[in-house]
Structure formats: C-alpha cells, structure tokens
Design a protein around this motif. Structure first.
Motif, PDB file in Angstrom:
ATOM      1  N   LYS A 189       0.834  -1.195   0.000  1.00 18.05           N
ATOM      2  CA  LYS A 189       0.000   0.000   0.000  1.00 18.05           C
ATOM      3  C   LYS A 189       0.874   1.252   0.000  1.00 18.05           C
TER       4      LYS A 189
ATOM      5  N   LYS B 197      -6.981   5.047  -5.140  1.00 16.86           N
ATOM      6  CA  LYS B 197      -7.372   4.236  -3.981  1.00 16.86           C
ATOM      7  C   LYS B 197      -6.655   2.882  -4.074  1.00 16.86           C
TER       8      LYS B 197
ATOM      9  N   ALA C  43      -6.890  -0.210  -1.853  1.00 12.50           N
ATOM     10  CA  ALA C  43      -7.551  -0.819  -0.704  1.00 12.50           C
ATOM     11  C   ALA C  43      -7.302  -2.317  -0.574  1.00 12.50           C
TER      12      ALA C  43
END
Length: 190
Positions: free
Chosen positions: A55, A66, A68
């Motif tokens: 991440k 994004k 996730a």
C-alpha cells in the motif's frame, strides 16, 4: 539507522524467526504441506507486512488512487513495475526458488495470498494452509517487494539501482536472496 528502514528491520526479524524454524522443519518441497502454529504466525505476520508495504509503495507511485486491496495493488504495480511479477528469490542453502508474484502475470491472486486470507479469517477451516510452502512464498514476496519499495524511497537520496539499494539495507538478508543483478554483494562476489 532511522525509521526509514523499519520495514527492512521487520523483515530481518521475520527471516530470523524463519531460520530458527528450519531446525525443526527441513525446508524442502517434500515438507511444503507441513503446517503449524509457528508457520501460521509467520504467514500472518509476513503477509500483513506485505499489505502495509505494498500500500505504501502504490501510494508513493499514485497518491491520488485508492489502494484498498491486492487487486488495486496489482493494477498499480503492473503499470509502474511491469517486470515485478516475474522476479525470483532463492534459498540457496535449501536449493529452493520462488516466484511469489508470478500469478499476477495471468491476472490471478497468488495462492499464498489467498491462503493468508483464509487462515486470517477462517483459521478453524483453513489452518492447514498455514503451511511451509505458503509461508516461504510469503517471505520471498516480502523480500522482493522491499527492494522495489526501498528503490522508490531511496530515490529521494539519488539512489536508483537495486545494487545500491541492497548496499543500504543492513543487516543483510541471510536466508532469502534475489537475483545477482539485485544484490550488491552478489555482483562483486559472484
């Protein structure tokens, strides 16, 4: 050493735990199905760290995007690092080779990652997936990921090549190696 290398230091601690385990389980393909509480612990800890580092790396490359889950990571990694999924790691001491991200080439999630999630969410049903094969692939995946992560982080210090990155990562990895073109000592020692 400053906090910049926390992820590397954590990897070294995980690798040392794995090395201790080798006194009780021979690291060979014949034992890949062996599962245990210690292997579950290492699989969960290593894969969780992969999630954190992946991440962070994806956010460095695409802060507006994004990131996730593993599918989001896969898209960003494929765009910025198209060769990442083909990279290899070795455990020369045990004559083992790993390509933990290779399944991304076919668009599928690595089996060790699926097993990590199975063990994390339904340990009573999938405990046998906390096995040696998945754990070794997970730690190899983290080792390779950290090279890419630190190449990005250290590029701010004008360090761009993998050889220069591995020179900065101390202490050295004692169990899991990457290709000779990535590891500083391998270039000079051969």
């Amino acid at each position: 050493m400053n906090g910049k290398f926390n992820h590397w230091n954590y990897f070294i601690a995980l690798e040392q735990d794995l090395e201790k385990l080798a006194r009780y389980i021979e690291f060979s393909e014949a034992n890949f199905a062996t599962f245990s509480i210690e292997l579950a612990h290492l699989l969960l800890a290593t894969s969780s760290e992969i999630d954190v580092v992946m991440k962070a790396l994806c956010n460095l490359k695409q802060p507006q995007q994004k990131h996730a889950n593993i599918n989001d990571y896969k898209k960003t990694m494929a765009y910025f690092f198209p060769d990442f999924n083909e990279q290899e790691c070795y455990m020369h001491r045990y004559n083992l080779k790993f390509q933990p991200w290779l399944s991304w080439k076919d668009g599928t999630t690595p089996s060790w990652w699926r097993s990590y999630n199975n063990v994390k969410h339904q340990r009573d049903t999938y405990f046998q997936e906390a096995n040696l094969k998945n754990t070794l692939n997970s730690i190899a995946a983290l080792r390779m990921l950290l090279l890419y992560y630190y190449r990005e982080v250290l590029s701010q210090d004008h360090i761009h090549g993998f050889n220069d990155v591995t020179r900065k990562l101390m202490p050295k990895s004692s169990l899991i190696e990457t290709t000779n073109s990535y590891d500083y000592e391998s270039v000079f020692v051969g």
